[in-house]
Design an enzyme around this catalytic site. Sequence first.
Site, PDB file in Angstrom:
ATOM      1  N   HIS A   1       0.895  -1.294  -0.160  1.00 19.38           N
ATOM      2  CA  HIS A   1       0.021  -0.329   0.049  1.00 19.38           C
ATOM      3  C   HIS A   1       0.920   1.117  -0.176  1.00 19.38           C
ATOM      4  O   HIS A   1       2.347   1.389   0.677  1.00 19.38           O
ATOM      5  CB  HIS A   1      -1.045   0.060   1.338  1.00 19.38           C
ATOM      6  CG  HIS A   1      -2.407   1.202   0.996  1.00 19.38           C
ATOM      7  ND1 HIS A   1      -1.946   2.587   1.788  1.00 19.38           N
ATOM      8  CD2 HIS A   1      -2.891   0.632   0.611  1.00 19.38           C
ATOM      9  CE1 HIS A   1      -2.444   3.465   1.086  1.00 19.38           C
ATOM     10  NE2 HIS A   1      -3.824   2.131   0.612  1.00 19.38           N
TER      11      HIS A   1
ATOM     12  N   GLU B   1      -4.176   2.235  -7.503  1.00 20.25           N
ATOM     13  CA  GLU B   1      -4.145   3.368  -6.310  1.00 20.25           C
ATOM     14  C   GLU B   1      -3.151   4.217  -6.886  1.00 20.25           C
ATOM     15  O   GLU B   1      -2.198   4.108  -5.720  1.00 20.25           O
ATOM     16  CB  GLU B   1      -4.321   2.727  -5.068  1.00 20.25           C
ATOM     17  CG  GLU B   1      -2.394   2.271  -4.490  1.00 20.25           C
ATOM     18  CD  GLU B   1      -2.615   2.195  -3.116  1.00 20.25           C
ATOM     19  OE1 GLU B   1      -3.852   2.595  -2.728  1.00 20.25           O
ATOM     20  OE2 GLU B   1      -1.866   1.655  -2.673  1.00 20.25           O
TER      21      GLU B   1
END
EC number: 5.3.1.1
Length: 241
Positions: A96, A165
């Site tokens: 992430h 993302e």
Amino acid sequence: MRKSVIAGNWKMHMTCADTKKYLEEFLPLIEEIPNDRKIVIAPPFTAISTFSNYTNFDYLNIASQNIHWEDKGAFTAEISPNMLIEHKVKYAIVGHSEPRKYFSESDEQINKRAVFAQSSGLTPIVCVGETLEQRERGEADRVITRQVEQGLENTDPSNLIVAYEPIWAIGTGKTCEASDANKICALIRSLIGFSDVIIQYGGSVKPNNIDEIMSMSDIDGVLVGGSSLDPISFSRIANFE
């Protein structure tokens, strides 16, 4: 046919009491979701055991927010697959943008986490994405290519989820145009070379844009941050049309 995977990342939110209250409201709202999709939530580590006690695993699964590449050892603040599997965890988010940014996680470390997750029986959700500066310099494709090639080396694409993302769209309210996100997801699919790999989009996903996002041909799901903290909002996302 690829199943859609709708995942919520709670980050550093929700106590055990909050988790119980959330699930009591959320679970009835997703009882009748179509069988062409899976719903996944990544609670904080402290709430995983509470979560596992209140979850119907027919239509909702647990993810961890990270995972280490060893089963045990002197790795302060890390968590191993065995510790997670004991609590019915099925997925693990790795790479992430926040750990990449705040803890300087490298593509090599992310790859070790992803490979070990798979070998331990978990499905990794590997995140990739470019910064605003990289995008404005026209480097998005190059950055994504590097992250995919280095971060996914020696992984099994049949037990893998990749989440695109764009970092500039996370928690900012700025959403990447669905068509632009779809192009990057198509690039990721071509780099992996496996048409059935599941690819998500993450970045300011909300109830008012989920239907357009999920209409894209190469987007198989979403990784949701803030909107997953509200059971009403997240149930609308889970029940996309």
